[in-house]
Design a protein around this motif. Sequence first.
Motif, PDB file in Angstrom:
ATOM      1  N   TYR A  48      20.234  43.935  13.887  1.00 43.85           N
ATOM      2  CA  TYR A  48      19.065  42.683  13.694  1.00 43.85           C
ATOM      3  C   TYR A  48      19.572  41.362  14.274  1.00 43.85           C
ATOM      4  CZ  TYR A  48      15.095  39.537  13.549  1.00 43.85           C
ATOM      5  OH  TYR A  48      13.803  39.355  14.458  1.00 43.85           O
ATOM      6  N   ASP A  49      20.083  40.565  13.561  1.00 42.36           N
ATOM      7  CA  ASP A  49      20.907  39.788  13.872  1.00 42.36           C
ATOM      8  C   ASP A  49      22.239  39.850  15.478  1.00 42.36           C
ATOM      9  OD1 ASP A  49      20.049  38.197  11.767  1.00 42.36           O
ATOM     10  OD2 ASP A  49      21.786  38.685  10.302  1.00 42.36           O
ATOM     11  N   TYR A  50      22.736  41.125  15.457  1.00 37.18           N
ATOM     12  CA  TYR A  50      23.764  40.869  16.719  1.00 37.18           C
ATOM     13  C   TYR A  50      22.784  41.494  17.867  1.00 37.18           C
ATOM     14  CZ  TYR A  50      26.616  43.574  19.773  1.00 37.18           C
ATOM     15  OH  TYR A  50      27.424  43.931  20.387  1.00 37.18           O
ATOM     16  N   ALA A  51      21.902  42.219  17.525  1.00 37.83           N
ATOM     17  CA  ALA A  51      20.143  41.819  18.911  1.00 37.83           C
ATOM     18  C   ALA A  51      19.802  40.892  18.803  1.00 37.83           C
ATOM     19  CB  ALA A  51      19.121  43.328  18.422  1.00 37.83           C
ATOM     20  N   ILE A 101      13.012  48.075  17.445  1.00 36.05           N
ATOM     21  CA  ILE A 101      14.283  49.132  18.140  1.00 36.05           C
ATOM     22  C   ILE A 101      15.027  49.531  17.252  1.00 36.05           C
ATOM     23  CG2 ILE A 101      16.425  48.624  19.493  1.00 36.05           C
ATOM     24  CD1 ILE A 101      15.311  46.581  20.399  1.00 36.05           C
ATOM     25  N   ARG A 102      14.638  50.668  17.046  1.00 37.40           N
ATOM     26  CA  ARG A 102      15.827  52.005  16.610  1.00 37.40           C
ATOM     27  C   ARG A 102      17.153  52.608  17.481  1.00 37.40           C
ATOM     28  NH1 ARG A 102      12.335  53.104  12.472  1.00 37.40           N
ATOM     29  NH2 ARG A 102      10.638  52.227  12.708  1.00 37.40           N
ATOM     30  N   VAL A 103      18.353  51.999  16.938  1.00 39.56           N
ATOM     31  CA  VAL A 103      19.106  52.683  17.084  1.00 39.56           C
ATOM     32  C   VAL A 103      20.275  54.020  16.046  1.00 39.56           C
ATOM     33  CG1 VAL A 103      21.783  52.333  18.001  1.00 39.56           C
ATOM     34  CG2 VAL A 103      20.661  50.303  18.731  1.00 39.56           C
ATOM     35  N   ALA A 104      20.679  55.108  16.970  1.00 43.70           N
ATOM     36  CA  ALA A 104      21.044  56.431  16.431  1.00 43.70           C
ATOM     37  C   ALA A 104      22.371  56.343  15.816  1.00 43.70           C
ATOM     38  CB  ALA A 104      21.124  57.045  17.744  1.00 43.70           C
ATOM     39  N   THR A 105      22.268  56.761  14.275  1.00 43.33           N
ATOM     40  CA  THR A 105      23.511  56.448  13.440  1.00 43.33           C
ATOM     41  C   THR A 105      24.963  56.552  13.583  1.00 43.33           C
ATOM     42  OG1 THR A 105      22.951  58.001  12.302  1.00 43.33           O
ATOM     43  CG2 THR A 105      21.592  56.133  11.092  1.00 43.33           C
ATOM     44  N   MET A 117      25.305  48.253  24.677  1.00 48.16           N
ATOM     45  CA  MET A 117      25.564  48.639  26.445  1.00 48.16           C
ATOM     46  C   MET A 117      23.165  49.081  25.203  1.00 48.16           C
ATOM     47  SD  MET A 117      24.180  51.713  27.340  1.00 48.16           S
ATOM     48  CE  MET A 117      24.654  53.066  26.489  1.00 48.16           C
ATOM     49  N   ILE A 118      23.763  50.023  24.075  1.00 52.14           N
ATOM     50  CA  ILE A 118      22.481  50.826  23.826  1.00 52.14           C
ATOM     51  C   ILE A 118      21.630  49.617  22.825  1.00 52.14           C
ATOM     52  CG2 ILE A 118      21.477  51.528  21.551  1.00 52.14           C
ATOM     53  CD1 ILE A 118      23.253  53.257  23.576  1.00 52.14           C
ATOM     54  N   VAL A 119      21.780  48.590  22.761  1.00 53.31           N
ATOM     55  CA  VAL A 119      20.943  47.966  22.455  1.00 53.31           C
ATOM     56  C   VAL A 119      20.189  46.522  23.847  1.00 53.31           C
ATOM     57  CG1 VAL A 119      20.963  45.061  21.380  1.00 53.31           C
ATOM     58  CG2 VAL A 119      22.303  46.918  20.023  1.00 53.31           C
ATOM     59  N   VAL A 120      20.750  46.344  24.435  1.00 51.90           N
ATOM     60  CA  VAL A 120      20.721  45.762  25.948  1.00 51.90           C
ATOM     61  C   VAL A 120      19.672  46.081  26.741  1.00 51.90           C
ATOM     62  CG1 VAL A 120      20.941  45.182  28.584  1.00 51.90           C
ATOM     63  CG2 VAL A 120      22.583  44.277  26.098  1.00 51.90           C
ATOM     64  N   HIS A 121      20.486  48.124  27.288  1.00 54.28           N
ATOM     65  CA  HIS A 121      19.173  48.915  26.982  1.00 54.28           C
ATOM     66  C   HIS A 121      16.979  48.613  26.321  1.00 54.28           C
ATOM     67  CE1 HIS A 121      18.026  53.405  28.929  1.00 54.28           C
ATOM     68  NE2 HIS A 121      17.497  53.216  28.538  1.00 54.28           N
ATOM     69  N   GLU A 122      17.980  48.490  25.684  1.00 52.11           N
ATOM     70  CA  GLU A 122      15.989  48.925  24.169  1.00 52.11           C
ATOM     71  C   GLU A 122      15.807  47.588  24.199  1.00 52.11           C
ATOM     72  OE1 GLU A 122      14.866  51.210  23.587  1.00 52.11           O
ATOM     73  OE2 GLU A 122      17.107  52.936  24.051  1.00 52.11           O
ATOM     74  N   TYR A 136      17.037  47.944  35.555  1.00 53.15           N
ATOM     75  CA  TYR A 136      18.289  48.312  35.222  1.00 53.15           C
ATOM     76  C   TYR A 136      18.758  47.104  35.933  1.00 53.15           C
ATOM     77  CZ  TYR A 136      18.437  53.157  34.642  1.00 53.15           C
ATOM     78  OH  TYR A 136      18.289  54.693  33.706  1.00 53.15           O
ATOM     79  N   GLN A 137      18.101  46.318  36.743  1.00 50.38           N
ATOM     80  CA  GLN A 137      19.029  44.872  37.227  1.00 50.38           C
ATOM     81  C   GLN A 137      18.748  44.033  36.046  1.00 50.38           C
ATOM     82  OE1 GLN A 137      15.487  43.577  40.245  1.00 50.38           O
ATOM     83  NE2 GLN A 137      17.381  44.169  41.832  1.00 50.38           N
ATOM     84  N   LEU A 138      18.006  44.022  34.942  1.00 50.66           N
ATOM     85  CA  LEU A 138      17.823  42.971  33.547  1.00 50.66           C
ATOM     86  C   LEU A 138      18.728  43.572  32.567  1.00 50.66           C
ATOM     87  CD1 LEU A 138      16.201  41.284  31.813  1.00 50.66           C
ATOM     88  CD2 LEU A 138      14.344  42.747  31.249  1.00 50.66           C
ATOM     89  N   CYS A 139      19.391  45.312  32.807  1.00 49.26           N
ATOM     90  CA  CYS A 139      20.453  45.174  31.509  1.00 49.26           C
ATOM     91  C   CYS A 139      21.179  44.991  32.260  1.00 49.26           C
ATOM     92  CB  CYS A 139      19.972  46.743  31.813  1.00 49.26           C
ATOM     93  SG  CYS A 139      18.969  47.918  31.319  1.00 49.26           S
TER      94      CYS A 139
END
Length: 167
Positions: A48-51, A101-105, A117-122, A136-139
Amino acid sequence: MSSLIYLQGYPESLLSQVRTLIEQQRLAEVIHQRYPSAHGITSDKALYDYALDIKNQALRNAPPLNKVIYDSKIKVMKHALGLHTAISRVQGGKLKAKAEIRVATIFRQAPEAFLRMIVVHELAHIKEKDHNKAFYQLCCHMEPQYHQLEFDTRLWLTAQALEGHAG
């Protein structure tokens, strides 16, 4: 080739290079040389802190994040790599959206660049719901190496699947 399920849609020239690395049993080694260590973001609180840190740097005016967690129920092939949901609830006389946001374990053991990359995408889904040009520009605004990291993440997932670790 069924071992390239994470790389569907990429040009044949790239797939051919990946097949060669697989045949030579060098795919995991090549990825490990480029991304030698896993990150230390293993708890939901740290995630959470990272995101939140990434969001605060790049999306200050976006709605707040209510929850960011690792989710063992996400199957990488079924739900991609992570999920973004906006849950609407009535609070008083107002309708409030809660961004989650949920990230695969599997990404608990991934290199930090792949988690980013996953966090940025979400996070990008908070502003752009569809996978369109603006998305994709935002990513790329949040992570200039986004496209390379997405490809390398898919290579890593391919290597994990070959070793029997991906789900």
